[in-house]
Design a protein around this motif. Structure first.
Motif, PDB file in Angstrom:
ATOM      1  N   GLY A  33      -8.169   2.837   3.288  1.00 48.52           N
ATOM      2  CA  GLY A  33      -7.887   2.723   1.865  1.00 48.52           C
ATOM      3  C   GLY A  33      -9.124   2.386   1.059  1.00 48.52           C
ATOM      4  N   ARG A  64      -6.114  -0.315   5.921  1.00 45.51           N
ATOM      5  CA  ARG A  64      -6.854  -0.980   4.841  1.00 45.51           C
ATOM      6  C   ARG A  64      -8.285  -0.476   4.769  1.00 45.51           C
ATOM      7  NH1 ARG A  64      -3.757  -3.299   0.946  1.00 45.51           N
ATOM      8  NH2 ARG A  64      -1.880  -4.122   1.942  1.00 45.51           N
ATOM      9  N   TRP A 122      -0.263   4.080  -2.972  1.00 43.27           N
ATOM     10  CA  TRP A 122      -1.506   4.836  -2.814  1.00 43.27           C
ATOM     11  C   TRP A 122      -1.476   5.666  -1.530  1.00 43.27           C
ATOM     12  CZ3 TRP A 122      -4.803   5.075   1.198  1.00 43.27           C
ATOM     13  CH2 TRP A 122      -4.881   4.008   2.095  1.00 43.27           C
ATOM     14  N   GLN A 133       0.807  -1.219   0.000  1.00 43.54           N
ATOM     15  CA  GLN A 133       0.000   0.000   0.000  1.00 43.54           C
ATOM     16  C   GLN A 133       0.842   1.271   0.000  1.00 43.54           C
ATOM     17  OE1 GLN A 133      -2.042  -1.510   3.334  1.00 43.54           O
ATOM     18  NE2 GLN A 133      -0.904  -0.354   4.856  1.00 43.54           N
ATOM     19  N   ASN A 183       2.880  -4.481   3.336  1.00 46.73           N
ATOM     20  CA  ASN A 183       1.879  -5.540   3.211  1.00 46.73           C
ATOM     21  C   ASN A 183       2.023  -6.606   4.290  1.00 46.73           C
ATOM     22  OD1 ASN A 183       4.137  -7.036   2.410  1.00 46.73           O
ATOM     23  ND2 ASN A 183       3.760  -6.660   0.246  1.00 46.73           N
TER      24      ASN A 183
END
Length: 371
Positions: free
Chosen positions: A200, A197, A28, A25, A142
């Motif tokens: 996100g 997450r 982003w 991630q 991750n």
């Protein structure tokens, strides 16, 4: 009953597999922090965290009972890594690879430094420092990176726990210390990963156009500005404005459902024809923008490639494209620069449209940024 249990087992395995295979991630999240103006504060915070490895270097020097060469090598490594990454974060935003290596190397050095401590209680306390690298990896990277950190913590924690028990014969303290190490290195990164997450997923939903799946206008401008802030030398920045030809006629002739289907197909075609690094947005009804940093030849070819991809769709739709191309270099006022580039691309697009449509026009825009 057996079939239900089997189905439940398969679903659990799929959940675990999705968790294990979650993508990194860093990209982003970096874009998100830059777009919200949080990148400078984040860089300073991570620089402080990186510099903390310097303290570990002195802690290792204070240990006894190890070969002098090994002690100095580990201390020197911690000193170089701590200062090096602190300097990197203060100067600029690192690449994904540099960031991942920071977490992995930092965890490894903390583990080695903890294992080298002669006092087992201090060694076990040192293992809790791995929660910091675990939290960092959970925030930016991750699941596999997080599990690497947890595995390192479990191994060195076990070693330090056994030493504590052997030297002090205090089973309760040893078990309590080991449990604290495992709990911190599992619960903290997992909680951070879950929050990031979830955030996100919300960012993705709020940033994307529901019909085409491309970025909406606000999100496109945010991502585009981040490209201007971190240029790649030796390449060109290209901004392409794409506008569908006679789209009102398509809606009037075939209906709005056909128009929506055409827009969806155009979004797919733009993604397929653009490089993987491109930022693509739907910024108006039938208006699209693409921005990327590419070698000069690819930058010039991109607008024509986008027109061809749309023309090849099984829909009665074509597009005119205009591009503004400028050498990629640091631009102080990214917000004003992106507006200027989009204006130049828009002007080129209208020239292509007046020339009959279904064509592209690319022009250099270097003079736009001359002082």
């Amino acid at each position: 009953m057996t079939s239900s249990k089997a189905s439940s087992g398969r679903e659990k395995r799929r959940v675990v597999q999705r968790w294990w295979n979650q993508p990194d991630q860093f990209d982003w999240l970096s874009g998100y922090l830059h777009a919200r103006g949080l990148a400078p504060a984040t860089r300073r915070l991570v620089a402080v965290i990186s510099a903390a490895l310097v303290l570990m270097a002195f802690g290792v020097l204070g240990s006894r009972g190890h070969p002098t060469v090994l002690t100095y090598v580990v201390s020197a490594a911690a000193l170089v890594v701590g200062i090096g990454y602190a300097t990197l974060w203060l100067r600029r935003w690192p690449t994904r690879r540099q960031s991942l290596l920071m977490g992995v190397i930092g965890a490894t050095l903390i583990a080695i430094g903890s294992a080298m401590q002669t006092e087992p209680v201090i060694a076990l306390m040192g293992c809790t420092g791995l929660a910091v690298t675990g939290g960092y990896l959970a925030f930016f990277h991750n699941t596999r990176a997080v599990m690497f950190n947890l595995a390192v913590a479990a191994v060195v924690g076990t070693y330090c726990t056994l030493r504590l028990f052997e030297m002090h014969q205090d089973e309760v303290s040893a078990i309590a210390g080991f449990w604290l190490v495992v709990e911190l290195n599992f619960a903290v990164p997992l909680a951070i990963q879950t929050v990031v997450r979830t955030m996100g997923a919300d960012v993705v939903r709020s940033d994307h156009d529901a019909l085409t799946g491309l970025l909406n206008r606000r999100a496109f401008y945010e991502r585009a500005r981040s490209i201007l802030r971190e240029p790649r030398t030796g390449e060109d920045l290209v901004v392409v404005m794409v506008d569908l030809d006679h789209f009102k006629h398509l809606n009037d002739t075939y209906g709005h459902l056909a128009g929506d289907q055409a827009l969806t197909a155009v979004g797919w075609a733009l993604r397929k024809a653009s490089p993987g690094s491109a930022i693509i947005g739907r910024t108006g009804g039938e208006e699209f923008l693409v921005i990327d940093v590419l070698p000069a030849e690819e930058a010039v070819e991109l607008p024509a490639a986008l027109c061809r991809a749309i023309d090849a769709l099984p829909h009665p739709v074509t597009a005119s494209a205009g591009a503004a191309i400028v050498e990629s270099h640091p631009i102080p006022d990214a917000a004003a620069a992106i507006e200027t580039l989009i204006g130049a691309a828009d002007s080129a697009m209208y020239q292509a449209k007046r020339a009959g449509g279904n064509r592209a026009l690319a022009q250099r825009a270097a003079e736009l940024f001359r002082s």
